[in-house]
Motif scaffolding. Sequence first.
Motif, PDB file in Angstrom:
ATOM      1  N   SER A 131      51.765  47.603  61.584  1.00  0.00           N
ATOM      2  CA  SER A 131      53.162  47.944  61.142  1.00  0.00           C
ATOM      3  C   SER A 131      53.463  46.854  60.303  1.00  0.00           C
ATOM      4  CB  SER A 131      54.216  47.624  62.468  1.00  0.00           C
ATOM      5  OG  SER A 131      54.126  46.475  63.072  1.00  0.00           O
ATOM      6  N   GLY A 132      54.733  47.297  59.440  1.00  0.00           N
ATOM      7  CA  GLY A 132      55.268  46.299  58.754  1.00  0.00           C
ATOM      8  C   GLY A 132      54.796  46.363  57.171  1.00  0.00           C
ATOM      9  N   GLN A 133      54.409  45.284  56.630  1.00  0.00           N
ATOM     10  CA  GLN A 133      53.852  45.320  55.130  1.00  0.00           C
ATOM     11  C   GLN A 133      53.051  44.180  55.015  1.00  0.00           C
ATOM     12  OE1 GLN A 133      56.816  43.150  52.520  1.00  0.00           O
ATOM     13  NE2 GLN A 133      56.890  45.319  51.722  1.00  0.00           N
ATOM     14  N   VAL A 134      52.199  44.312  54.067  1.00  0.00           N
ATOM     15  CA  VAL A 134      51.195  43.107  53.986  1.00  0.00           C
ATOM     16  C   VAL A 134      51.516  42.639  52.515  1.00  0.00           C
ATOM     17  CG1 VAL A 134      49.256  43.751  55.464  1.00  0.00           C
ATOM     18  CG2 VAL A 134      49.492  44.910  53.163  1.00  0.00           C
ATOM     19  N   THR A 135      51.251  41.422  52.232  1.00  0.00           N
ATOM     20  CA  THR A 135      51.606  40.714  50.711  1.00  0.00           C
ATOM     21  C   THR A 135      50.422  39.992  50.535  1.00  0.00           C
ATOM     22  OG1 THR A 135      53.738  40.492  51.651  1.00  0.00           O
ATOM     23  CG2 THR A 135      52.734  39.057  49.535  1.00  0.00           C
ATOM     24  N   ALA A 136      49.913  40.474  49.195  1.00  0.00           N
ATOM     25  CA  ALA A 136      48.693  39.763  48.442  1.00  0.00           C
ATOM     26  C   ALA A 136      49.161  38.820  47.698  1.00  0.00           C
ATOM     27  CB  ALA A 136      47.854  40.830  48.038  1.00  0.00           C
ATOM     28  N   THR A 137      48.415  37.663  47.592  1.00  0.00           N
ATOM     29  CA  THR A 137      48.896  36.688  46.631  1.00  0.00           C
ATOM     30  C   THR A 137      47.460  36.223  45.905  1.00  0.00           C
ATOM     31  OG1 THR A 137      50.683  35.913  48.066  1.00  0.00           O
ATOM     32  CG2 THR A 137      49.624  34.323  46.127  1.00  0.00           C
ATOM     33  N   ALA A 138      47.598  36.383  44.749  1.00  0.00           N
ATOM     34  CA  ALA A 138      46.131  36.180  43.835  1.00  0.00           C
ATOM     35  C   ALA A 138      46.291  34.851  42.828  1.00  0.00           C
ATOM     36  CB  ALA A 138      45.873  37.520  43.007  1.00  0.00           C
ATOM     37  N   HIS A 139      45.279  33.987  42.865  1.00  0.00           N
ATOM     38  CA  HIS A 139      45.212  32.886  42.032  1.00  0.00           C
ATOM     39  C   HIS A 139      43.987  32.778  41.163  1.00  0.00           C
ATOM     40  CE1 HIS A 139      48.721  31.056  44.091  1.00  0.00           C
ATOM     41  NE2 HIS A 139      48.201  31.405  45.164  1.00  0.00           N
ATOM     42  N   PRO A 140      43.703  32.691  40.118  1.00  0.00           N
ATOM     43  CA  PRO A 140      42.639  32.415  39.396  1.00  0.00           C
ATOM     44  C   PRO A 140      41.966  31.137  39.993  1.00  0.00           C
ATOM     45  CG  PRO A 140      44.457  31.785  37.840  1.00  0.00           C
ATOM     46  CD  PRO A 140      44.867  32.282  39.229  1.00  0.00           C
ATOM     47  N   LEU A 141      40.489  31.177  40.091  1.00  0.00           N
ATOM     48  CA  LEU A 141      39.727  30.200  40.373  1.00  0.00           C
ATOM     49  C   LEU A 141      39.082  29.822  39.315  1.00  0.00           C
ATOM     50  CD1 LEU A 141      38.233  31.128  43.671  1.00  0.00           C
ATOM     51  CD2 LEU A 141      39.956  29.409  43.319  1.00  0.00           C
ATOM     52  N   HIS A 142      38.571  30.299  38.319  1.00  0.00           N
ATOM     53  CA  HIS A 142      37.922  30.229  37.184  1.00  0.00           C
ATOM     54  C   HIS A 142      38.272  31.097  36.125  1.00  0.00           C
ATOM     55  CE1 HIS A 142      34.494  29.411  34.700  1.00  0.00           C
ATOM     56  NE2 HIS A 142      34.393  30.798  34.624  1.00  0.00           N
ATOM     57  N   VAL A 143      38.646  30.615  34.909  1.00  0.00           N
ATOM     58  CA  VAL A 143      38.906  31.572  33.782  1.00  0.00           C
ATOM     59  C   VAL A 143      37.823  31.120  32.803  1.00  0.00           C
ATOM     60  CG1 VAL A 143      40.607  31.941  31.993  1.00  0.00           C
ATOM     61  CG2 VAL A 143      41.282  31.693  34.425  1.00  0.00           C
ATOM     62  N   GLY A 144      37.006  32.017  32.496  1.00  0.00           N
ATOM     63  CA  GLY A 144      35.836  31.668  31.471  1.00  0.00           C
ATOM     64  C   GLY A 144      35.866  32.650  30.337  1.00  0.00           C
ATOM     65  N   ARG A 199      33.352  34.838  29.889  1.00  0.00           N
ATOM     66  CA  ARG A 199      32.495  35.998  30.170  1.00  0.00           C
ATOM     67  C   ARG A 199      33.108  36.606  31.658  1.00  0.00           C
ATOM     68  NH1 ARG A 199      27.384  36.841  27.644  1.00  0.00           N
ATOM     69  NH2 ARG A 199      26.989  35.055  26.103  1.00  0.00           N
ATOM     70  N   THR A 200      33.618  35.707  32.482  1.00  0.00           N
ATOM     71  CA  THR A 200      34.268  36.236  33.725  1.00  0.00           C
ATOM     72  C   THR A 200      35.265  35.380  34.340  1.00  0.00           C
ATOM     73  OG1 THR A 200      32.717  34.543  35.018  1.00  0.00           O
ATOM     74  CG2 THR A 200      31.759  36.689  34.690  1.00  0.00           C
ATOM     75  N   ILE A 201      36.123  36.128  35.038  1.00  0.00           N
ATOM     76  CA  ILE A 201      37.315  35.390  35.661  1.00  0.00           C
ATOM     77  C   ILE A 201      37.427  35.735  37.319  1.00  0.00           C
ATOM     78  CG2 ILE A 201      39.896  35.580  36.072  1.00  0.00           C
ATOM     79  CD1 ILE A 201      40.122  36.321  33.049  1.00  0.00           C
ATOM     80  N   VAL A 202      37.153  34.510  37.844  1.00  0.00           N
ATOM     81  CA  VAL A 202      37.231  34.780  39.418  1.00  0.00           C
ATOM     82  C   VAL A 202      38.457  34.461  40.047  1.00  0.00           C
ATOM     83  CG1 VAL A 202      36.034  33.719  41.486  1.00  0.00           C
ATOM     84  CG2 VAL A 202      34.655  33.870  39.175  1.00  0.00           C
ATOM     85  N   VAL A 203      38.950  35.453  41.020  1.00  0.00           N
ATOM     86  CA  VAL A 203      40.213  35.459  41.471  1.00  0.00           C
ATOM     87  C   VAL A 203      40.296  35.255  43.108  1.00  0.00           C
ATOM     88  CG1 VAL A 203      42.386  36.670  41.799  1.00  0.00           C
ATOM     89  CG2 VAL A 203      41.024  36.735  39.704  1.00  0.00           C
ATOM     90  N   HIS A 204      40.815  34.568  43.506  1.00  0.00           N
ATOM     91  CA  HIS A 204      41.201  34.584  45.007  1.00  0.00           C
ATOM     92  C   HIS A 204      42.462  35.073  45.496  1.00  0.00           C
ATOM     93  CE1 HIS A 204      42.861  31.831  48.366  1.00  0.00           C
ATOM     94  NE2 HIS A 204      41.715  31.668  48.926  1.00  0.00           N
ATOM     95  N   THR A 205      42.260  35.861  46.413  1.00  0.00           N
ATOM     96  CA  THR A 205      43.426  36.468  46.922  1.00  0.00           C
ATOM     97  C   THR A 205      43.335  36.467  48.484  1.00  0.00           C
ATOM     98  OG1 THR A 205      43.234  38.276  45.078  1.00  0.00           O
ATOM     99  CG2 THR A 205      44.457  38.759  46.847  1.00  0.00           C
TER     100      THR A 205
END
Length: 132
Positions: A88-101, A103-109
């Motif tokens: 029930s209810g709602q879910v909330t996702a919060t994302a932060h970059p771990l690595h910004v390069g 060729r790649t960007i790694v994100v933690h959510t």
Amino acid sequence: MPDTATLLKLMPFAASVGIRLTQATREQVVGTLDWAEERCTAGGILHGGALMALADSVGGVCAYLNLPSGAATSTIESKTNFFRGVRSGQVTATAHPLHVGGRTIVVHTEIRDTDEKLVALIIQTQAVLHSR
């Protein structure tokens, strides 16, 4: 920097499944998804695919906001750990970059339920696609 409504328009699939963006900066992107029967699996539990769509969308926006000028992005890897079901209810996702390069960007959510209990943890890698 584009506002949340403009960013959501770039992802028609996310909008079609009910994802909403509530905050979007280079450092943090937040989105929500309501529990709904049509988004559930057996037993009235919010489907893992719905949670992953939320995480991928929010993480993708986080990567997009960290791209160099003229580049695009696409998910090339995503690892999800599920910890609890949502009934029930709602879910909330919060994302932060771990690595910004270059060729790649790694994100933690993190996805949390209405009681702020951890539902899922996602680490995704986004390709940085430079125009030619």
